[in-house]
Design an enzyme around this catalytic site. Structure first.
Site: not given
Length: 308
Positions: A173-177
Site C-alpha cells: 500500500l503506497d507511502y501516501f495511501s
C-alpha cells in the site's frame, strides 16, 4: 541434519538397514529395512534419489517429528508447498550444506536450510498457529518489513506481544495511501494472495479535488489503457450524488499504483486514497494506526477465498 545409513548384519536376526540422525543434542535412529534372508532387501522399492531417506523419520519413536521441508519453505514465504516440492526435485534446496531431493524430509531446530544458495529462516515450531493481523496503515508509512531510509514501517505498529513474530505484509500500500493491510507469517497464504491467479478484489475509497465526468467513469468501468500502454481490467465504481468527488472503486488486478495513474491520466487530483476491503476482509471502524488479529471465522473465510 540429513539422515545417514548403516547396513548391519546379525547371524541370528538377519540384515538391517539403519537410518540415523546426529542432531545438536541427541542421536535419533530407526530400522527402516529388514531382511531375514540373504539377497536383496525384501521391502526395498526403486525410486528416484535416496530411496531410504524417504522412509526415514526424525525421531526414534516411529512418529514423525520436525517440520516438513515443503512446509518450511512455504512458511518462509518463498512459494507454495507444491512449488517447494518442485524446487526440491530440481536440486535447488540444500539442508546443512547438502543438496536434498527428499520430499518427505523433516527439519529440526539447528538445521540450515538454503534455497537457490540463499539461507532461509524457518520456524521449527510447526504446532504454533499462524498469526493474521489486520492494520489500518496511516499515510507516510512504508508497507515493507524494513526501510533503508529509516522511515516508519507497518511492523512498527505491531502490539508488544507480536513484536517477536516474523510477520510480513501481504502486498503493498503506497507511502501516501492509507487503510487495510494484512500482516502474517503464513507464507502459503501470502503467496496465494499476491499471485495474479488468486488475486482477491480490493476496495478503495477515493476523494478527489475535482468531480469526474460521466465519460471518465464510463471509461474506467469499461477498462482503460494507461499512458504507459498498460491495459486495465474494468473497475467497479460506486458514486454518491451527495458527494460527487468521492468514489468507491473495486480492483481485481495488481497493477502498481493503478488508481493514482488512472486519475493522473485524467488530470484529476487525489486528495485521499484509502483501502477499505480486501477479499472478505473489511476495515470497518478500525482506527488509523491501530490493528487487530483476525478471528477464526475471518481466517477460515480468507483462506477459502484464496483457495486453501
Amino acid at each position: 541434519m540429513l539422515p545417514r545409513f548403516l547396513c548391519c548384519k546379525d547371524s541370528g536376526r538377519g540384515t538391517f538397514l539403519l537410518a540415523f540422525h546426529i542432531g545438536p543434542n541427541r542421536v535419533n535412529f530407526k530400522i527402516i529395512m529388514k531382511n531375514n534372508h540373504s539377497g536383496p532387501f525384501s521391502g526395498q522399492k526403486k525410486s528416484g534419489g535416496h530411496s531410504a531417506a524417504n522412509a526415514a523419520t526424525r525421531g526414534g519413536t516411529g512418529e514423525e517429528g520436525g517440520l516438513r521441508l515443503n512446509k518450511a519453505i512455504s512458511g518462509a514465504g518463498i512459494c507454495s508447498r507444491r512449488q517447494a516440492d518442485r524446487l526440491v526435485e530440481e536440486g535447488r534446496v540444500k539442508v546443512n550444506g547438502e543438496i536434498t531431493r527428499e520430499l518427505g524430509l523433516r527439519l529440526e531446530p539447528g538445521d540450515r536450510l538454503e534455497v537457490d544458495g540463499k539461507v532461509v529462516n524457518f520456524a521449527p515450531d510447526a504446532s504454533r498457529p499462524f498469526c493474521y493481523f489486520m492494520l489500518h496503515k496511516p499515510v507516510q508509512v512504508v508497507s515493507t518489513a524494513h526501510d533503508p531510509e529509516g522511515r516508519q514501517t507497518v511492523l512498527d505498529f505491531l502490539p508488544p506481544h507480536l513484536a517477536g513474530r516474523r510477520l510480513y505484509p501481504v502486498g503493498r500500500l503506497d507511502y501516501f495511501s492509507e487503510g487495510l493491510i494484512l500482516l502474517t507469517d503464513d507464507g502459503e497464504l501470502t503467496n496465494r494472495l499476491t499471485h495474479p491467479k488468486h488475486h482477491l478484489p480490493k476496495i478503495y475509497v477515493v476523494d478527489l479535488r475535482e468531480e469526474p465526468t460521466p465519460e471518465q467513469i464510463r471509461i474506467m468501468r469499461s477498462g482503460m489503457t494507461l499512458a504507459e500502454g498498460e491495459k486495465l481490467a474494468p473497475v467497479e465504481i460506486k458514486t454518491d450524488p451527495a458527494r460527487p468527488t468521492r468514489l468507491e472503486m473495486t480492483l481485481r488486478q495488481g497493477v502498481n499504483r493503478q488508481i493514482r495513474r488512472m486519475f493522473r491520466d485524467f488530470g484529476l487530483t487525489i486528495l485521499r486514497l484509502r483501502r477499505v476491503g480486501q477479499g472478505p476482509l473489511r476495515l470497518a471502524d478500525l482506527p488509523k494506526g491501530q490493528g487487530r488479529e483476525l478471528n477464526a471465522a475471518e481466517i477460515a473465510e480468507l483462506r477459502k477465498a484464496a483457495g486453501l
